[in-house]
Design a protein around this motif. Structure first.
Motif, mmCIF file in Angstrom:
data_model
loop_
_atom_site.group_PDB
_atom_site.id
_atom_site.type_symbol
_atom_site.label_atom_id
_atom_site.label_comp_id
_atom_site.label_asym_id
_atom_site.label_seq_id
_atom_site.Cartn_x
_atom_site.Cartn_y
_atom_site.Cartn_z
ATOM 1 N N VAL A 14 0.775 -1.154 -0.150
ATOM 2 C CA VAL A 14 -0.155 -0.123 -0.038
ATOM 3 C C VAL A 14 1.042 1.277 0.026
ATOM 4 O O VAL A 14 2.033 1.074 0.307
ATOM 5 N N ALA A 62 -2.012 -2.200 7.404
ATOM 6 C CA ALA A 62 -1.289 -2.680 6.199
ATOM 7 C C ALA A 62 -1.188 -4.113 6.210
ATOM 8 O O ALA A 62 -1.358 -4.951 5.284
ATOM 9 N N LEU A 379 -3.839 3.305 1.325
ATOM 10 C CA LEU A 379 -4.059 2.306 2.480
ATOM 11 C C LEU A 379 -5.529 3.028 2.934
ATOM 12 O O LEU A 379 -6.259 1.974 3.359
#
Length: 449
Positions: A14, A62, A379
């Protein structure tokens, strides 16, 4: 490797950028906002989504979607708020955060320059002056100390052509200059600054891979029958997509924008000065010649009936594979997709968007493109520059009042593909993230790190 399998060692991850997520940063963009120059003059980044105080929590988010890499940027204005005066505490914070990220099993992808500058920069050492290269070299030396021993993927500049067009041709982002000659000087100095930064990084930080992130567009003549529309499309494709990449592979910056700006400059040390090609891909632009400066108009058309994205861009995944294959043939270097994403404000289109673009990426891999990784933008929802708080690109939706992060329907799909390394259609992944292994949807307590 099967047709739906990603290459061995392929990395999913991300992406974020400091100003858009960290909060409480004073730089050239915060000045721009105070002058009311966003599309909505009432929008201010301010605390953003408070990533500075929620870093470890967001790293865990993440990790929960299967990320093996996390792209962040270092904020020059935090590190050197006054010219020549380094904030040692900020430097230490960035290093400690990256060490914790790596300890969590996530490779740092670090951008040194993601559009923003300290407030002194444009006034004292702007990009169209040679002194800018000296200043960026000093900043890069500090960044190299932060990155020492981390085996990070390092991006010196994010989207230099966007900075050039927005900041030096149209004048709609900082520094707000509309001067073609200064634009060409600025771009040459940015290329030289990449070379200078590379030298400092290799001298100080040891092993790291160094490149740039180039926004690349698919282009199409608005009127297939019009020779000037076709000529504009060829020029845009070469200048916008390849001029900066070319400067850092063959050492010469060549741009031809008739009626606006042109240049031909040798970039000392530029030849073969990138280890990978970084691509940010979002959409396709349809170009039309008009008989007055800047001699072109562009717009986004819904050619395939998929519906424009919520920001108004064409959803054109086919262009993704074409550009990846072209990068492979032109430069023969490893490729990282450093951004790709969709503004999806209801959160329902993102899984299919991912599937379509991953399918195209695998098609490029089958045609020989050495694609090493894919970083989704972003993200979480964040402050989207001139667009302010409207767009929603996040895998995690953010309540901008409470700062609560909530998984969108794409989170489980992203994790399923990232962890298995096999592309399946979204309909085959109907199970939501299980409560015991998903992140809490309640915003964590704010802890100053």
């Amino acid at each position: 490797m099967g047709t739906n399998e990603f290459p061995r060692g392929f990395t999913f991850g991300v992406a974020t950028a400091a100003y858009q997520v960290e909060g409480h940063i004073e730089n050239d963009w915060s000045e721009w906002e105070r002058q009311g120059k966003c599309k909505d003059p009432n929008h201010r980044c301010g605390r953003s989504v408070d990533h500075w105080n929620r870093f470890d929590h967001d790293v865990q988010l993440a990790k929960e979607v299967g990320s093996g890499a996390f792209r962040i940027s270092l904020e020059w204005a935090r590190i050197e708020p006054v010219r020549g005066q380094v904030d040692a505490a900020a430097v230490d914070q960035y290093r400690q955060r990256l060490l914790r990220m790596k300890a969590a099993g996530i490779r740092p992808v670090v951008t040194l320059h993601h559009f923003t500058h300290p407030q002194w920069f444009h006034r004292e050492t702007p990009w169209h002056e040679p002194s800018s290269v000296v200043e960026f070299r000093r900043y890069a030396r500090i960044c190299a100390q932060i990155l020492r021993g981390l085996d990070a993927l390092v991006i010196t500049f994010n989207e230099p052509m966007v900075l050039l067009l927005g900041g030096y041709i149209q004048g709609v982002i900082p520094p707000g200059i509309a001067d073609g000659n200064k634009a060409m000087l600025a771009l040459g100095n940015i290329a030289r600054s990449h070379v200078a930064a590379r030298e400092e990084l290799l001298r100080e930080s040891g092993k790291c891979e160094i490149g740039i992130s180039q926004n690349m567009l698919a282009f199409r003549p608005d009127r297939w029958w019009h020779p000037l529309d076709r000529a504009l499309t060829r020029l845009a494709f070469d200048n916008y997509n390849h001029a900066f990449h070319r400067a850092l592979t063959d050492g010469e910056l060549r741009i031809q924008m008739p009626g606006l700006a042109s240049t031909r400059q040798r970039i000392e040390g530029g030849r073969d000065s990138v280890d990978f090609m970084g691509i940010n891909y979002y959409t396709r632009a349809h170009l039309r010649f008009v008989p007055k400066p800047p001699f072109l108009e562009f717009q986004y058309r819904d050619i395939h009936g998929r519906g424009l994205t919520d920001i108004g861009w064409e959803d054109y995944s086919e262009g993704f594979s074409h550009l990846l294959v072209e990068l492979h043939h032109k430069y023969g270097k490893p490729i990282w997709v450093t951004e790709n994403g969709i503004d999806d404000r209801q959160g329902q289109r993102r899984p299919q968007f991912l599937y379509n673009h991953w399918s195209q990426m695998l098609s490029a891999v089958r045609q020989g493109a050495d694609v090493r990784g894919y970083l989704y933008w972003s993200l979480m929802d964040n402050f989207e520059w001139l667009e302010g708080w409207g767009p929603r690109f996040g895998l995690y939706a953010v309540d901008f009042e409470t700062l609560e992060r909530r998984p969108t329907p794409a989170c489980h799909y992203f994790r399923r593909v990232a962890q298995s390394g096999v592309l399946v259609e979204p309909e085959q992944v109907s199970e939501p993230m299980k409560s015991e292994d998903s992140m809490p949807t309640v915003a964590p307590s704010t802890v100053a790190l």
